[in-house]
Design an enzyme around this catalytic site. Structure first.
Site, short mmCIF file in Angstrom:
data_model
loop_
_atom_site.label_atom_id
_atom_site.label_comp_id
_atom_site.label_asym_id
_atom_site.label_seq_id
_atom_site.Cartn_x
_atom_site.Cartn_y
_atom_site.Cartn_z
N HIS A 66 94.53 -18.63 -0.26
CA HIS A 66 95.52 -17.80 0.21
C HIS A 66 97.42 -18.39 -1.08
O HIS A 66 96.77 -19.19 -2.56
CB HIS A 66 96.22 -18.84 1.09
CG HIS A 66 95.41 -20.05 0.93
ND1 HIS A 66 94.28 -21.22 1.52
CD2 HIS A 66 96.68 -21.01 1.04
CE1 HIS A 66 95.20 -21.99 1.58
NE2 HIS A 66 96.21 -22.88 0.90
N HIS A 110 102.42 -23.42 -3.53
CA HIS A 110 101.07 -23.89 -3.93
C HIS A 110 99.76 -22.40 -3.45
O HIS A 110 100.57 -21.37 -2.44
CB HIS A 110 99.64 -25.01 -3.19
CG HIS A 110 99.41 -25.14 -2.38
ND1 HIS A 110 100.74 -25.89 -0.96
CD2 HIS A 110 98.43 -24.73 -1.64
CE1 HIS A 110 99.52 -25.21 -0.22
NE2 HIS A 110 98.23 -24.85 -0.40
N GLU A 163 95.47 -25.34 -5.40
CA GLU A 163 94.15 -26.00 -4.25
C GLU A 163 93.60 -25.61 -4.34
O GLU A 163 93.13 -24.21 -4.94
CB GLU A 163 95.18 -25.90 -2.85
CG GLU A 163 94.54 -26.17 -1.92
CD GLU A 163 94.70 -25.88 0.01
OE1 GLU A 163 95.66 -24.94 -0.36
OE2 GLU A 163 93.97 -26.54 0.99
CO CO Z 1 96.72 -24.28 0.93
#
Ligand code: CO
Length: 137
Positions: A7, A79, A128
């Site tokens: 994502h 992020h 991440e």
């Molecule tokens: Co995230």
């Protein structure tokens, strides 16, 4: 080592407005808002054919995205999340190469273990990593 883009997370000052933009203006499929107390955010998931966008609104005084929104009051990309098969092995690999892994492994928005990597080690982008078991998304 890194796999699929899981994502892209976008910090937003107003989740309802942002959700409307993605649902009504861009014509995307969006989820209900989900409150993640542990992460200090309320999230709406935007489902795309090949990945997801997560719209993050701060939750509570100590929200980890409060500082980002103070610097970026309109919101912005916070992020990117890449999938890895083995998070512990990925952290070892990264630390051996001098990359900083931030904080302890914790459970992310999808119930899988995640860590964050220092943006100064990756051209200014907070990354991440999410451990995704085989056969799941
Ligand atoms: Co995230």
């Amino acid at each position: 080592m890194i796999g699929r883009l899981n994502h892209v997370a976008i910090a937003v000052p107003d989740l309802e407005v942002a959700t409307g933009l993605y649902r009504d203006t861009l014509g995307a499929v969006v989820s209900e808002a989900v409150t993640l107390d542990e992460h200090g955010v309320t999230v709406v998931f935007v489902d795309l054919p090949n990945t997801r966008v997560e719209l993050l609104e701060p939750l509570g005084e100590a929200s980890p995205i409060a500082g980002f929104l103070a610097r970026n009051p309109m919101g912005g990309i916070h992020h990117m999340c890449f999938e890895v098969a083995d998070l512990a092995a990925a952290c070892d690999h990264l630390q051996q190469r001098g990359a900083r892994v931030l904080g302890d492994k914790k459970t992310g928005a999808h119930g899988n273990p995640v860590v964050f990597l220092h943006p100064k080690d990756f051209t200014g982008t907070l990354i991440e990593l999410e451990e995704v078991g085989e056969g799941t998304q």
